[in-house]
Structures are given as C-alpha cells and as structure tokens.
Write a protein that holds these residues in place. Structure first.
Motif, PDB file in Angstrom:
ATOM      1  N   GLU A 108       0.916  -1.118   0.057  1.00 20.25           N
ATOM      2  CA  GLU A 108      -0.011   0.041   0.050  1.00 20.25           C
ATOM      3  C   GLU A 108       0.896   1.400   0.012  1.00 20.25           C
ATOM      4  OE1 GLU A 108      -3.114   0.033  -0.594  1.00 20.25           O
ATOM      5  OE2 GLU A 108      -3.468  -2.155  -0.329  1.00 20.25           O
ATOM      6  N   ASP A 109       1.141   1.854   1.120  1.00 22.86           N
ATOM      7  CA  ASP A 109       1.881   3.144   1.242  1.00 22.86           C
ATOM      8  C   ASP A 109       3.374   2.943   1.745  1.00 22.86           C
ATOM      9  OD1 ASP A 109       0.811   2.626   3.640  1.00 22.86           O
ATOM     10  OD2 ASP A 109      -0.016   4.972   3.919  1.00 22.86           O
ATOM     11  N   GLU A 110       3.507   1.629   2.264  1.00 23.01           N
ATOM     12  CA  GLU A 110       4.981   1.505   2.886  1.00 23.01           C
ATOM     13  C   GLU A 110       5.348   0.008   2.884  1.00 23.01           C
ATOM     14  OE1 GLU A 110       6.963   1.889   7.481  1.00 23.01           O
ATOM     15  OE2 GLU A 110       4.579   1.592   7.169  1.00 23.01           O
ATOM     16  N   LEU A 111       6.426  -0.291   2.676  1.00 21.41           N
ATOM     17  CA  LEU A 111       7.000  -1.588   2.510  1.00 21.41           C
ATOM     18  C   LEU A 111       8.278  -1.613   3.266  1.00 21.41           C
ATOM     19  CD1 LEU A 111       6.931  -4.322   1.247  1.00 21.41           C
ATOM     20  CD2 LEU A 111       8.354  -3.541  -0.642  1.00 21.41           C
ATOM     21  N   ARG A 112       8.610  -2.555   4.055  1.00 20.84           N
ATOM     22  CA  ARG A 112       9.813  -2.618   5.070  1.00 20.84           C
ATOM     23  C   ARG A 112      10.901  -3.756   4.023  1.00 20.84           C
ATOM     24  NH1 ARG A 112       6.772  -4.226  10.494  1.00 20.84           N
ATOM     25  NH2 ARG A 112       5.457  -5.257   8.692  1.00 20.84           N
ATOM     26  N   LEU A 113      12.070  -3.411   4.290  1.00 16.69           N
ATOM     27  CA  LEU A 113      13.055  -4.109   3.397  1.00 16.69           C
ATOM     28  C   LEU A 113      13.947  -4.960   4.100  1.00 16.69           C
ATOM     29  CD1 LEU A 113      13.664  -0.903   1.124  1.00 16.69           C
ATOM     30  CD2 LEU A 113      12.136  -2.624   0.745  1.00 16.69           C
ATOM     31  N   VAL A 114      14.236  -6.137   3.816  1.00 19.25           N
ATOM     32  CA  VAL A 114      15.392  -7.017   4.234  1.00 19.25           C
ATOM     33  C   VAL A 114      16.138  -7.576   3.184  1.00 19.25           C
ATOM     34  CG1 VAL A 114      13.649  -7.683   6.209  1.00 19.25           C
ATOM     35  CG2 VAL A 114      13.736  -9.013   3.956  1.00 19.25           C
ATOM     36  N   SER A 119      14.424 -13.433   6.703  1.00 15.28           N
ATOM     37  CA  SER A 119      14.845 -12.421   7.780  1.00 15.28           C
ATOM     38  C   SER A 119      13.739 -11.558   8.305  1.00 15.28           C
ATOM     39  CB  SER A 119      15.905 -11.447   7.437  1.00 15.28           C
ATOM     40  OG  SER A 119      16.410 -10.610   8.304  1.00 15.28           O
ATOM     41  N   THR A 120      14.088 -11.274   9.780  1.00 18.77           N
ATOM     42  CA  THR A 120      12.781 -10.304  10.141  1.00 18.77           C
ATOM     43  C   THR A 120      13.473  -9.115  10.621  1.00 18.77           C
ATOM     44  OG1 THR A 120      13.336 -11.462  12.288  1.00 18.77           O
ATOM     45  CG2 THR A 120      11.321 -12.135  11.192  1.00 18.77           C
ATOM     46  N   ASP A 121      14.955  -8.969  10.191  1.00 21.39           N
ATOM     47  CA  ASP A 121      15.807  -7.925  10.602  1.00 21.39           C
ATOM     48  C   ASP A 121      15.481  -6.802   9.595  1.00 21.39           C
ATOM     49  OD1 ASP A 121      17.503  -6.065  11.635  1.00 21.39           O
ATOM     50  OD2 ASP A 121      19.314  -7.259  11.093  1.00 21.39           O
ATOM     51  N   GLU A 122      14.743  -5.734   9.920  1.00 20.66           N
ATOM     52  CA  GLU A 122      14.167  -4.735   8.882  1.00 20.66           C
ATOM     53  C   GLU A 122      15.403  -3.625   8.899  1.00 20.66           C
ATOM     54  OE1 GLU A 122      10.537  -2.784  10.219  1.00 20.66           O
ATOM     55  OE2 GLU A 122       9.985  -4.747  10.915  1.00 20.66           O
ATOM     56  N   LEU A 123      15.951  -3.788   7.587  1.00 18.68           N
ATOM     57  CA  LEU A 123      17.276  -2.711   7.372  1.00 18.68           C
ATOM     58  C   LEU A 123      17.021  -1.467   6.878  1.00 18.68           C
ATOM     59  CD1 LEU A 123      19.581  -5.447   6.093  1.00 18.68           C
ATOM     60  CD2 LEU A 123      19.431  -4.962   8.354  1.00 18.68           C
ATOM     61  N   ALA A 124      15.825  -1.176   6.160  1.00 13.41           N
ATOM     62  CA  ALA A 124      15.123  -0.087   5.735  1.00 13.41           C
ATOM     63  C   ALA A 124      13.710  -0.142   5.484  1.00 13.41           C
ATOM     64  CB  ALA A 124      16.010   0.133   4.307  1.00 13.41           C
ATOM     65  N   ALA A 125      13.308   0.926   5.086  1.00 13.65           N
ATOM     66  CA  ALA A 125      11.953   1.039   4.920  1.00 13.65           C
ATOM     67  C   ALA A 125      11.625   2.046   3.654  1.00 13.65           C
ATOM     68  CB  ALA A 125      11.109   1.340   5.946  1.00 13.65           C
ATOM     69  N   ALA A 126      10.598   1.822   2.895  1.00 14.08           N
ATOM     70  CA  ALA A 126      10.084   2.585   1.822  1.00 14.08           C
ATOM     71  C   ALA A 126       8.808   3.114   1.859  1.00 14.08           C
ATOM     72  CB  ALA A 126      10.337   1.938   0.313  1.00 14.08           C
ATOM     73  N   PRO A 155      17.055   3.681   8.359  1.00 11.85           N
ATOM     74  CA  PRO A 155      17.013   4.698   6.977  1.00 11.85           C
ATOM     75  C   PRO A 155      15.647   4.491   6.192  1.00 11.85           C
ATOM     76  CG  PRO A 155      18.379   2.841   6.391  1.00 11.85           C
ATOM     77  CD  PRO A 155      18.412   2.750   7.987  1.00 11.85           C
ATOM     78  N   GLU A 156      15.051   5.498   5.637  1.00 16.45           N
ATOM     79  CA  GLU A 156      13.735   5.234   5.172  1.00 16.45           C
ATOM     80  C   GLU A 156      13.598   6.027   4.020  1.00 16.45           C
ATOM     81  OE1 GLU A 156       9.466   7.150   6.198  1.00 16.45           O
ATOM     82  OE2 GLU A 156      10.282   6.156   7.770  1.00 16.45           O
ATOM     83  N   LEU A 157      13.104   5.539   2.972  1.00 14.54           N
ATOM     84  CA  LEU A 157      13.173   6.038   1.711  1.00 14.54           C
ATOM     85  C   LEU A 157      11.850   6.692   1.414  1.00 14.54           C
ATOM     86  CD1 LEU A 157      15.004   3.470  -0.703  1.00 14.54           C
ATOM     87  CD2 LEU A 157      16.229   5.453   0.358  1.00 14.54           C
TER      88      LEU A 157
END
Length: 283
Positions: A108-114, A119-126, A155-157
């Motif tokens: 939708e309006d957000e996606l977490r990135l690994v 992995s469940t270790d979120e390294l960034a988000a968009a 970090p967030e994009l």
C-alpha cells in the motif's frame, strides 16, 4: 679488337652491384627500428589514454570513517556533515520485501526491506506517496528509489517508487560524496547509513555553551560545540561523564576555541551529532 674489349668492360661495370642503373634496393634497418619505436610510443599513448583514474570516495575535507580514530581530533562541523551525509539524498536500494506471513504481500503506502527472504531484521523502509496496490512475492528481488530520511528503525526512503531490479545483490564502491544513483544492496546501505554509530572519536570545536538537566535518572551535563566560522550553529552535543571541575569550567569559557572532547557517537540530538560518555581533553 680494342673497341670490343672496352664494350665488354663497360657491360661488366653496369652489371656490378651498386653501379650505375643496376643499383638494387637497400634495406634501411635504422629506419625500421625508428618506425617500430614510433609505433610503440603511439601504442603506449593509446594505452595511457584508456586508463581512467577513479575519483576518490572521500575528497579533501570529507571524513572517511575507516580512517578516523580517537587519536586525531576531527572538526565538529566536518563530523556533523559526515554523520548526516546521506540525509536528503535520492538513493536506489535493492532488497527483498519483508513478509511476516504468507508468500506475498500487497504494497500500500509502506514496505519494509530485508536482505534475506526469511529475515525479520528490517534494514530499511520505503514509504510511497499513495497506495500502490502492488503485489510482491517472498524471495522477489526488488529495487526502490526515494529520498533518505531517518526512520523509526533505520533509514527510510520517502516518496519512493519501484524501479527495475537487478538479478542479484552486488556491492558497490561508493560513498555519500560520490554516489551517482547505482543500486545499493539494502544491507550495505544500512551499514553505510549507520557507519558512525558506536565509533569513538575526538572532536574539536568552538565552545558554545553547557547545559545541566536533572531528572529521575540523574544529572546530565551537555557541552555543545560549534565552528569558529559559525559560532551560532551547534554541530556536536557532548554528554559528559561527570561535571567539569571549577578550573575546567572557567578555562573553557575564557578560551572557547579549539576545545577537544572525546566520546562515543550515539543517536543524533536534534540536528547535532550526539556524543556519549565524554571527557574534556584540553581544558
């Protein structure tokens, strides 16, 4: 008879090598060597033209985290610039989508990135400006481009968009000073974004002020450092291990220039680099 003899002699002379019209072409070995030498020089020049010198990752005045040690003081403003270097830059990140359950998720309006499908270790988000209703699969390599900001977990994009993804994660040689848009694996970008966290440094700056605050957790003393060319902007906030002695407190106010403080870099304090466990070195 004499005429016949002269005719024979004349004919013999004409047939001798190097005489009259019977000269044969000679090989000029010196000229051949010179031609080969000129050709070699031209080849060397072409090879030299083909060698392209790579631009340094850290130009003069820009701090390289790999070379900064607590033994050499770094400028407060330069440290602030390096700490926040990725902020506001447009960056492309390669990652896997974080999917907590199932094999796909609708973005939708957000996606977490690994960096690994499991992995469940979120390294960034968009974060996207509007809902996309786009389905991504577990294990699918994706690439998103956006403006870097500080997020809740890293970090967030922001204002992100999907772009064409490469077939694999490939680390790149870059820095915030020379980055030109190439896709960066999410684990590498997270590492570069947080490279200063936990690093012990000695910072040098112009003394701005001291603040003492008391809470249920105890008393905190903070010294703020500026730059001699800009004494109003605070660049580094140093949380001291213990109160300054009366002598040090007097000296730091009397001579504000070139104050050196050693500490460990932690979270940002508003727009300042936050140093923890600090000690005053030269007052």
């Amino acid at each position: 008879m004499f005429r016949i003899f002269l005719g024979v002699v004349s004919l013999s002379l004409l047939l001798m090598p190097g005489c009259g019209g019977g000269d044969q072409p000679q090989t000029d070995e010196t000229a051949g060597d010179a031609s080969e030498e000129v050709a070699g020089e031209a080849s060397d020049e072409t090879a030299a033209e083909e060698v392209v010198e790579e631009a340094p990752l850290y130009t003069e005045g820009k701090l390289d985290p790999e070379t900064v040690t607590p033994d050499v003081a770094v400028d407060a403003r330069a440290l602030n610039e390096a700490y926040f270097a990725w902020m506001g830059k447009e960056v492309t990140v390669v990652a896997y989508p974080y999917i907590w359950y199932g094999e796909d998720v609708v973005v939708e309006d957000e996606l977490r990135l690994v960096d690994d499908p499991e992995s469940t270790d979120e390294l960034a988000a968009a974060t996207f400006d509007e809902p996309l209703n786009r389905t991504v699969m577990r294990g699918e390599i994706i690439a998103v481009r956006g403006i870097v900001e500080e997020g809740w977990t890293g970090p967030e994009l922001t204002g992100a968009v999907f772009v064409d993804a490469p077939d694999a994660f490939v680390r790149v040689e870059t820095s915030p000073w020379v980055y030109d848009g190439e896709p960066i694996p999410v684990d590498q970008f997270n590492e570069m974004f947080n490279v200063w966290m936990g690093k012990e440094v000695t910072v040098q700056g112009h003394y701005h002020s001291s603040t003492t605050s008391t809470t249920d957790y105890g008393t905190t003393i903070r010294i703020d450092l500026t730059h001699p060319e800009d004494t109003y902007t605070k660049y580094v906030a140093c949380e001291m291990l213990e109160p300054l002695s009366a002598v040090s407190d007097s000296l730091i106010v009397a001579d504000r220039a070139g104050v050196q403080i050693r500490g460990t870099i932690g979270d940002a304090f508003f727009d300042q680099v936050g140093l923890e466990g600090c000690t005053l070195l030269n007052r």
